[in-house]
Design a protein around this motif. Sequence first.
Motif, mmCIF file in Angstrom:
data_model
loop_
_atom_site.group_PDB
_atom_site.id
_atom_site.type_symbol
_atom_site.label_atom_id
_atom_site.label_comp_id
_atom_site.label_asym_id
_atom_site.label_seq_id
_atom_site.Cartn_x
_atom_site.Cartn_y
_atom_site.Cartn_z
ATOM 1 N N ALA A 602 25.428 32.830 -92.428
ATOM 2 C CA ALA A 602 25.433 31.399 -92.748
ATOM 3 C C ALA A 602 26.104 31.099 -94.084
ATOM 4 O O ALA A 602 26.280 29.938 -94.430
ATOM 5 C CB ALA A 602 24.005 30.854 -92.745
ATOM 6 N N GLY A 603 26.469 32.129 -94.837
ATOM 7 C CA GLY A 603 27.245 31.925 -96.050
ATOM 8 C C GLY A 603 26.424 31.501 -97.254
ATOM 9 O O GLY A 603 25.195 31.622 -97.287
ATOM 10 N N THR A 604 27.127 30.964 -98.264
ATOM 11 C CA THR A 604 26.487 30.622 -99.541
ATOM 12 C C THR A 604 25.780 29.279 -99.501
ATOM 13 O O THR A 604 25.136 28.895 -100.480
ATOM 14 C CB THR A 604 27.533 30.604 -100.665
ATOM 15 O OG1 THR A 604 28.572 29.676 -100.324
ATOM 16 C CG2 THR A 604 28.137 31.986 -100.858
ATOM 17 N N HIS A 605 25.926 28.532 -98.417
ATOM 18 C CA HIS A 605 25.239 27.247 -98.269
ATOM 19 C C HIS A 605 24.239 27.322 -97.109
ATOM 20 O O HIS A 605 24.084 26.389 -96.337
ATOM 21 C CB HIS A 605 26.237 26.115 -98.018
ATOM 22 C CG HIS A 605 27.170 25.859 -99.166
ATOM 23 N ND1 HIS A 605 28.162 26.746 -99.534
ATOM 24 C CD2 HIS A 605 27.270 24.822 -100.036
ATOM 25 C CE1 HIS A 605 28.824 26.261 -100.560
ATOM 26 N NE2 HIS A 605 28.297 25.104 -100.893
ATOM 27 N N ALA A 606 23.559 28.452 -97.015
ATOM 28 C CA ALA A 606 22.647 28.674 -95.891
ATOM 29 C C ALA A 606 21.331 27.925 -96.089
ATOM 30 O O ALA A 606 20.799 27.860 -97.197
ATOM 31 C CB ALA A 606 22.375 30.164 -95.729
ATOM 32 N N ILE A 607 20.820 27.395 -94.978
ATOM 33 C CA ILE A 607 19.478 26.818 -94.938
ATOM 34 C C ILE A 607 18.741 27.557 -93.823
ATOM 35 O O ILE A 607 19.060 27.395 -92.644
ATOM 36 C CB ILE A 607 19.503 25.304 -94.654
ATOM 37 C CG1 ILE A 607 20.334 24.574 -95.722
ATOM 38 C CG2 ILE A 607 18.076 24.749 -94.612
ATOM 39 C CD1 ILE A 607 20.551 23.105 -95.416
ATOM 40 N N HIS A 616 13.443 31.576 -85.238
ATOM 41 C CA HIS A 616 13.955 31.064 -86.507
ATOM 42 C C HIS A 616 15.476 30.896 -86.429
ATOM 43 O O HIS A 616 16.138 31.500 -85.589
ATOM 44 C CB HIS A 616 13.603 32.015 -87.655
ATOM 45 C CG HIS A 616 12.239 32.618 -87.538
ATOM 46 N ND1 HIS A 616 11.078 31.889 -87.625
ATOM 47 C CD2 HIS A 616 11.846 33.926 -87.297
ATOM 48 C CE1 HIS A 616 10.031 32.684 -87.470
ATOM 49 N NE2 HIS A 616 10.468 33.923 -87.270
ATOM 50 N N PHE A 617 16.019 30.095 -87.359
ATOM 51 C CA PHE A 617 17.476 29.930 -87.364
ATOM 52 C C PHE A 617 17.985 29.768 -88.790
ATOM 53 O O PHE A 617 17.232 29.447 -89.719
ATOM 54 C CB PHE A 617 17.899 28.742 -86.491
ATOM 55 C CG PHE A 617 17.584 27.375 -87.059
ATOM 56 C CD1 PHE A 617 18.452 26.746 -87.952
ATOM 57 C CD2 PHE A 617 16.428 26.699 -86.684
ATOM 58 C CE1 PHE A 617 18.180 25.484 -88.458
ATOM 59 C CE2 PHE A 617 16.137 25.438 -87.183
ATOM 60 C CZ PHE A 617 17.016 24.823 -88.073
ATOM 61 N N ALA A 618 19.304 29.994 -88.949
ATOM 62 C CA ALA A 618 20.005 29.755 -90.212
ATOM 63 C C ALA A 618 21.111 28.746 -89.954
ATOM 64 O O ALA A 618 21.894 28.897 -89.013
ATOM 65 C CB ALA A 618 20.583 31.053 -90.765
ATOM 66 N N TYR A 619 21.174 27.736 -90.806
ATOM 67 C CA TYR A 619 22.162 26.655 -90.678
ATOM 68 C C TYR A 619 23.168 26.780 -91.809
ATOM 69 O O TYR A 619 22.799 26.948 -92.985
ATOM 70 C CB TYR A 619 21.434 25.312 -90.742
ATOM 71 C CG TYR A 619 22.267 24.107 -90.356
ATOM 72 C CD1 TYR A 619 22.363 23.701 -89.029
ATOM 73 C CD2 TYR A 619 22.929 23.360 -91.321
ATOM 74 C CE1 TYR A 619 23.107 22.584 -88.673
ATOM 75 C CE2 TYR A 619 23.676 22.252 -90.979
ATOM 76 C CZ TYR A 619 23.767 21.869 -89.649
ATOM 77 O OH TYR A 619 24.501 20.759 -89.294
ATOM 78 N N ASP A 620 24.443 26.715 -91.474
ATOM 79 C CA ASP A 620 25.517 26.788 -92.457
ATOM 80 C C ASP A 620 25.885 25.360 -92.864
ATOM 81 O O ASP A 620 26.553 24.645 -92.119
ATOM 82 C CB ASP A 620 26.723 27.509 -91.832
ATOM 83 C CG ASP A 620 27.885 27.662 -92.804
ATOM 84 O OD1 ASP A 620 27.877 27.002 -93.860
ATOM 85 O OD2 ASP A 620 28.812 28.432 -92.491
ATOM 86 N N ALA A 621 25.437 24.930 -94.050
ATOM 87 C CA ALA A 621 25.656 23.548 -94.487
ATOM 88 C C ALA A 621 27.070 23.313 -94.981
ATOM 89 O O ALA A 621 27.462 22.166 -95.204
ATOM 90 C CB ALA A 621 24.668 23.190 -95.599
ATOM 91 N N GLU A 622 27.853 24.370 -95.147
ATOM 92 C CA GLU A 622 29.258 24.195 -95.545
ATOM 93 C C GLU A 622 30.125 23.927 -94.330
ATOM 94 O O GLU A 622 30.947 23.001 -94.334
ATOM 95 C CB GLU A 622 29.752 25.425 -96.298
ATOM 96 C CG GLU A 622 31.178 25.275 -96.811
ATOM 97 C CD GLU A 622 31.614 26.438 -97.672
ATOM 98 O OE1 GLU A 622 32.352 26.204 -98.638
ATOM 99 O OE2 GLU A 622 31.210 27.589 -97.381
ATOM 100 N N GLN A 623 29.948 24.731 -93.264
ATOM 101 C CA GLN A 623 30.746 24.525 -92.059
ATOM 102 C C GLN A 623 30.055 23.608 -91.048
ATOM 103 O O GLN A 623 30.622 23.290 -90.019
ATOM 104 C CB GLN A 623 31.050 25.877 -91.401
ATOM 105 C CG GLN A 623 31.952 26.760 -92.243
ATOM 106 C CD GLN A 623 32.525 27.922 -91.453
ATOM 107 O OE1 GLN A 623 32.421 27.994 -90.226
ATOM 108 N NE2 GLN A 623 33.148 28.847 -92.158
#
Length: 790
Positions: A602-607, A616-623
């Motif tokens: 999810a990168g450096t902007h992961a939620i 559970h999940f991870a959201y990439d707020a950059e992409q």
Amino acid sequence: MRSIGLKIVRLALILSVGLFTLTNTLRAAEPFVAGYDRFAASKEISSVTAGRLLLTELSCTACHQTDAPTLTPKGGPDLSAVGSRVHSEWLQDFLMAPHQMKQGITMPDVLAELPYQQKEQVVAALTAFLMSNTQPYPEIKAGGASPVPFEFWLKGNIEQGRELYHKRGCVACHEPDAEYETVERKPTPLDQIIEQLDADELKELGLSQLIRPVNSVPHGRLSEKYNSRSLTFFLLNPEKARPAGRMPNFQFEPMDASHIAAYLLSGKTPEPKPTEVEASLVEKGKAFFVDLGCVNCHSIKGLKPAGQVKPLSELDASAERSCLKGSDSLPHYSLSTRQIKSLTEVLAGRQYIRNEGPDAQLEFRLLQRNCYGCHERDQKGGVGRNRKAYFETVRHIDLGDEGRIPPPLTGVGEKLTQSWMKKVLEGKEKVRPHLTARMPVFSGEEIQSLPAQFATADGFQQQTDREVFGQFQGLESAGRSLMGTGCVQCHPIQGEALPGVVGVDLADVTDRIHPAWFKKFLFNPGEVKPRTRMPTFFPKGKSSNQQILDGDVDRQIAALWAYLKDSANQKLPEKILEVRSRNYELIPDKRPLVLRTFMEEAGTHAIAVGFPQKLHFAYDAEQIRLAEVWQGRFLDARGTWFERFTPPAVPLGTKRMNFPKGATLRLSDSKSTAAFRGYRLDKQGHPMFLLRLSPWDVEEQIDAENSDTIVRTWTFNASRPTDKPREVQLRLLAGDGVHHEGKTALVHPSGLKLTLKSAGNTEPTKTGWRVAVPALQPMETFSIEVTYQW
């Protein structure tokens, strides 16, 4: 054909001038100088300072030479590469009527009194010459942490640019979008006082400046002037085109610059094709450029001023023919009555050469660079009350105005070391990383002298550590104990902090701050910095901790300095070590858990979001995408909370499933992608991701229905009516073996099945679906739902 084109331009200009006269006031037409506009009418600066400011910012001294060392003219843009930056049509229109093409411009109209036909001929020649001055764009090299896509200037996202424009600090000087939504904040005590007082009461208390709106530095017609590439490269290095440095360098990443350019241009514009121009016309334009005095303000290699005009000392402001009067054959500035008065007064008796003290010299420099747009000094300037809402902390943590607004400069010469200030101004030190706004980099020799000017103006007297604290070596252990009793509640140390703590790291404080100021501030923070949130640990001059160093206040402050000066070699305070030693596995129980972190997928902007259902999940707020889903255990937060260089958080569970990179939601016709606006939690603690995909605001929610089912919903709503249906594209799965089963099911070879539910017209695609969003009225919504089932 060219004659017809010029006639059309002429008609358009006549119409625009007429419309301008009818709909704009004289104030809107006058040259806009930020410091003058904000402080001259209210008499917060002296009449001499106001006049001197106009002399430099209108570049009067570019033509009228003076020995006054502070009256260096601002000058205009460097035009050595203007042909690579601007559209020729815009340039021609601009030269025909600069004050109508850009309200508030400080450049005079040097052709104002020419007969129209002659003006057309001069403008055509000047345009040809200027457009012949081109340079190749610099190569932007990608780094591991900063990838640069091919032709990145064409990949800007309007909504992301809108976010950056309003958060990075652009709106301290430039006009914000009235429809941009800011985070609602609880009014400060000062705000509450201001709301309760009328104008006379505010004036009596000396608070009038706090309610006075701050006007904006105008942009001009950017979409007519620039293309996507030229504006992006300008934002990456403004001082190359504008060496006077009034537009500072925010050190944008290449993609951030392209996003902001896309927003300012309302889309992406290609570079114009070069046109053939007669060499003789170029040479005529070159001669005009020198003869008309353009070269006095604008640099082009190899060109120098042709002649001399009267020096400043010989000017008679009361003369019948002058720039102040807009006389024939002289530059026309469209000055306001107040500006004429200010210039007349400062020229009379040569008041501009009057010797001024250190305070006045520093004030003048801050006015020229509009430092007052962000920073307050001696109750002058600071972020305008109508702009404060755009200044935020990174995670919207409430630190009050003190924690989200750029710091005041009152007494900063007594507080900060000159070496540190120089590093900040040069961009070599990052300050206040918890703020969304950035401290820009300024260029110019006069900027290098600012730290010394602050020190002189604030009466700084150099004192050594020993002179301030006496014998402080050996007190480090006591200082460490004192740090743990209060400082760590609000401040990180060496990048380490207690959970939830956001503030200025104290590790390098002894490099930044003079020891005498440190001692005075700790002894009584409120006296040194009014309205500070920093509590005093020495009420009425007595220590609140009598067990350390027998409660000796001077020795306790010296111990804190000793510890901080050697913090790199000292143990962290006990409280930080204690929390680091605990088990920080996050286990969702009755409510979801939400963690902003770094993750491999999810990168450096992961939620990361964990559910009690153990899905559970991870959201990439950059992409703007669902990046990963897993089952079982959630995450360990130790690295996120306590590691200095945060390692990527790794899911602790099993059956991990990754999803394709790239934005999930986009418009089919324009390929515009959604922009991330943050998230909020509902009453049950479920995150709602807030997106903007023009013309809609979109709420995206991802919930665990049970241990093997996730429901993902997008809800579209429009703040204003949409006149027709628009088609959006959902990019959900990718890879070999992904296939549709009927129109509403998409299946992955792993066994994952996606099921679409929507009232709109839908069409399967290779990676998901296209869905038609109907025309919506305000308050009306439309939803798309996709179920993920293993």
